[in-house]
Design an enzyme around this catalytic site. Structure first.
Site, short mmCIF file in Angstrom:
data_model
loop_
_atom_site.label_atom_id
_atom_site.label_comp_id
_atom_site.label_asym_id
_atom_site.label_seq_id
_atom_site.Cartn_x
_atom_site.Cartn_y
_atom_site.Cartn_z
N TYR A 189 4.59 4.74 0.43
CA TYR A 189 3.48 3.82 0.13
C TYR A 189 3.64 3.16 -1.24
O TYR A 189 3.56 1.93 -1.36
CB TYR A 189 2.15 4.60 0.21
CG TYR A 189 0.92 3.73 0.03
CD1 TYR A 189 0.49 2.90 1.07
CD2 TYR A 189 0.18 3.74 -1.15
CE1 TYR A 189 -0.65 2.10 0.92
CE2 TYR A 189 -0.95 2.95 -1.30
CZ TYR A 189 -1.36 2.14 -0.26
OH TYR A 189 -2.48 1.36 -0.42
N LYS A 239 4.23 -0.93 -2.12
CA LYS A 239 3.31 -1.81 -2.84
C LYS A 239 4.00 -2.43 -4.07
O LYS A 239 3.69 -3.57 -4.44
CB LYS A 239 2.03 -1.06 -3.23
CG LYS A 239 1.18 -0.62 -2.03
CD LYS A 239 0.69 -1.80 -1.18
CE LYS A 239 -0.29 -1.36 -0.09
NZ LYS A 239 -0.73 -2.46 0.78
#
Ligand code: NAP
Length: 251
Positions: free
Chosen positions: A174, A178
């Site tokens: 994750y 990002k």
């Protein structure tokens, strides 16, 4: 051509995306409620006052993206706002996995490469693919706006600072996805700098949604504030920035 401005929000059948769609519809936009499951999208669109229409869109599926772009051109002929909101923390995370399990299985030493790839497919490659498909429509709008839903976890400055709380929870899938999305935001902003299109990344804060088993401390309406502000930027607004509703976030 449709007489109202048009916004497409990916992953708008629930969570922050739904709140963004609701807010843009309240401001007079015709809002396309992107959903990889059309029935869920239709149910979600019904809960929004104003002109909200469900659109089938799986950001990891090229045919689905092409069909959505073709429908927007045929039905509305314009796109003023694209919010790349769809995102995942881990494959299967929506089906009852606890936050602690996600954190443990996302640790760099043990994370499954298949999971990492799946997160990047949605959070990074999906954004590039959807943006490329929608750009011809955005170029025709008087002032196209693209908002990418990032996270403060994608800030290399913050996660490399030992004083940042919970800086490792995003693991090796994750968090890097990002950070990559932030770089994608800058890349599009640079190429489009000479146009009327502005491209910015927003962090919604820590919001209670399915993504984190509702452990977040903010409401979806609060999480929608910054992406909505960036979607509605005037001609003097910035491009190539990263912010939350408290101000700029370091890259
Ligand atoms: P959520 O409630 O889990 O919503 C995620 C949305 O993305 C759902 O509509 C989901 O659809 C959709 N989605 C997932 N994969 C997709 C795909 N392949 N194609 C199309 N749609 C897809 O999560 P959320 O918290 O609202 O997250 C929205 C965005 O905010 C994400 O990008 C997330 O990374 C970001 N964010 C959230 C937080 C937070 O605290 N919640 C913090 C920072 C950033 P289904 O219903 O079909 O799964």
């Amino acid at each position: 051509m449709h007489d109202k401005p048009v916004a497409l929000v990916t992953g708008a059948n629930k969570g922050i995306g739904h709140a963004i769609a609701k807010e843009l519809a309240a401001r007079g936009y015709t809002v396309l409620v992107g959903s990889r499951d059309l029935a869920r999208g239709e149910a979600a669109a019904k809960q929004i006052a104003g002109d909200a229409r469900a659109i089938a869109l799986d950001v990891t599926n090229a045919d689905s993206i092409a069909a959505a772009a073709a429908r927007i051109r045929r039905e509305l002929g314009r796109l003023d706002v694209l919010v790349n909101n769809a995102g995942i923390v881990k494959s299967g995370a929506q089906s009852g996995v606890t936050v602690e399990e996600i954190v443990q299985s996302g640790r760099p030493s043990v994370a499954s490469l298949a999971d990492v790839r799946e997160v990047f497919e949605t959070n990074v490659f999906g954004v590039i693919a959807v943006t490329q498909a929608m750009l011809p429509l955005l170029r025709e709008a008087p002032a196209g706006r693209i908002v990418n839903m990032s996270s403060s976890l994608g800030s290399l400055t913050l996660i490399s600072d030992p004083a940042t709380p919970n800086r490792s929870v995003g693991g090796v899938a994750y968090t890097p996805s990002k950070s990559a999305l932030n770089a994608v935001t800058v890349a599009f902003a640079q190429e489009l700098a000479g146009t009327a299109i502005k491209v910015n990344a927003a962090c919604p804060g820590y919001v209670a949604t399915d993504l984190n088993a509702h452990s977040g401390t903010r409401t979806v309406a609060e999480g929608a504030r910054e992406p909505v502000r960036l979607a509605l930027l005037g001609p003097d607004g910035p491009t190539g920035t990263f912010s939350d509703d408290a101000g700029p976030i370091p890259w």
